[in-house]
Design a protein around this motif. Structure first.
Motif, PDB file in Angstrom:
ATOM      1  N   UNK A 106       0.812  -1.213   0.000  1.00  0.00           N
ATOM      2  CA  UNK A 106       0.000   0.000   0.000  1.00  0.00           C
ATOM      3  C   UNK A 106       0.849   1.268   0.000  1.00  0.00           C
ATOM      4  N   UNK A 107       2.131   1.154   0.215  1.00  0.00           N
ATOM      5  CA  UNK A 107       3.008   2.321   0.325  1.00  0.00           C
ATOM      6  C   UNK A 107       2.909   3.286  -0.859  1.00  0.00           C
ATOM      7  N   UNK A 108       2.861   2.821  -2.119  1.00  0.00           N
ATOM      8  CA  UNK A 108       2.753   3.784  -3.237  1.00  0.00           C
ATOM      9  C   UNK A 108       1.445   4.573  -3.245  1.00  0.00           C
ATOM     10  N   UNK A 132      -8.363   5.010   0.494  1.00  0.00           N
ATOM     11  CA  UNK A 132      -8.584   5.193   1.932  1.00  0.00           C
ATOM     12  C   UNK A 132      -9.822   4.420   2.377  1.00  0.00           C
ATOM     13  N   UNK A 133     -10.891   4.478   1.594  1.00  0.00           N
ATOM     14  CA  UNK A 133     -12.114   3.764   1.943  1.00  0.00           C
ATOM     15  C   UNK A 133     -11.878   2.251   1.966  1.00  0.00           C
ATOM     16  N   UNK A 134     -11.192   1.723   0.953  1.00  0.00           N
ATOM     17  CA  UNK A 134     -10.890   0.284   0.923  1.00  0.00           C
ATOM     18  C   UNK A 134     -10.037  -0.131   2.118  1.00  0.00           C
ATOM     19  N   UNK A 135      -9.068   0.712   2.462  1.00  0.00           N
ATOM     20  CA  UNK A 135      -8.180   0.399   3.588  1.00  0.00           C
ATOM     21  C   UNK A 135      -8.956   0.385   4.895  1.00  0.00           C
ATOM     22  N   UNK A 136      -9.846   1.378   5.080  1.00  0.00           N
ATOM     23  CA  UNK A 136     -10.674   1.411   6.301  1.00  0.00           C
ATOM     24  C   UNK A 136     -11.537   0.153   6.381  1.00  0.00           C
ATOM     25  N   UNK A 137     -12.140  -0.241   5.267  1.00  0.00           N
ATOM     26  CA  UNK A 137     -12.991  -1.431   5.263  1.00  0.00           C
ATOM     27  C   UNK A 137     -12.168  -2.680   5.580  1.00  0.00           C
ATOM     28  N   UNK A 138     -10.969  -2.767   5.030  1.00  0.00           N
ATOM     29  CA  UNK A 138     -10.114  -3.928   5.261  1.00  0.00           C
ATOM     30  C   UNK A 138      -9.646  -4.015   6.699  1.00  0.00           C
ATOM     31  N   UNK A 139      -9.446  -2.865   7.347  1.00  0.00           N
ATOM     32  CA  UNK A 139      -8.929  -2.852   8.710  1.00  0.00           C
ATOM     33  C   UNK A 139     -10.042  -3.021   9.744  1.00  0.00           C
ATOM     34  N   UNK A 140     -11.299  -2.896   9.350  1.00  0.00           N
ATOM     35  CA  UNK A 140     -12.379  -3.015  10.340  1.00  0.00           C
ATOM     36  C   UNK A 140     -12.881  -4.426  10.488  1.00  0.00           C
TER      37      UNK A 140
END
Length: 140
Positions: A106-108, A132-140
């Motif tokens: 995800x760094x790039x 950002x939305x995908x990352x939030x969903x993945x982390x929840x």
């Protein structure tokens, strides 16, 4: 100074100027140009989320890109006389507990990381609101 494109990406000087980056630009419309034509003209800088008239200001439109780099390309190409940054639309930030590691692949997609030691957390700031939305969903 000039902010050149390097292999289709933003060069380091341009990235440094994106401290207060936004995915929104306000543009001057040529007389008689409608929003559909504006969308077609401005999609060359990146994927557009929305194009809308600027309320109370005839001859101007607000263009919201998904990615702040697209808005930066539009401003650079057209100049601030015709295209100015507007307020950010959508959330590009993801807040994480200090013990959670982010994925290196995800760094790039991450434009910045901010630490908050008092709250034992940090915030990742993404270029693109969809990432950002995908990352939030993945982390929840």
């Amino acid at each position: 100074g000039s902010l050149a494109l390097v292999q289709g990406e933003l060069s380091w000087p341009r990235l440094r100027m994106m401290v207060d980056a936004t995915n929104t630009v306000n543009v001057v419309l040529p007389y008689g140009v409608d929003l559909a034509a504006t969308h077609l003209a401005y999609k060359r800088y990146g994927e557009i989320q929305m194009v809308s008239p600027t309320e109370g200001v005839p001859g101007r439109a607000c263009i919201v890109y998904y990615d702040v780099r697209s808005a930066a390309r539009a401003v650079e190409a057209l100049g601030v006389e015709y295209c100015t940054p507007g307020p950010q639309c959508g959330c590009r930030d993801v807040r994480l507990a200090g013990s959670v590691d982010f994925e290196l692949e995800d760094l790039p997609r991450i434009s910045a990381a901010h630490s908050n030691p008092e709250r034992a957390e940090y915030t990742l700031e993404f270029y693109d609101v969809r990432d950002a939305m995908r990352y939030r969903e993945r982390m929840s």
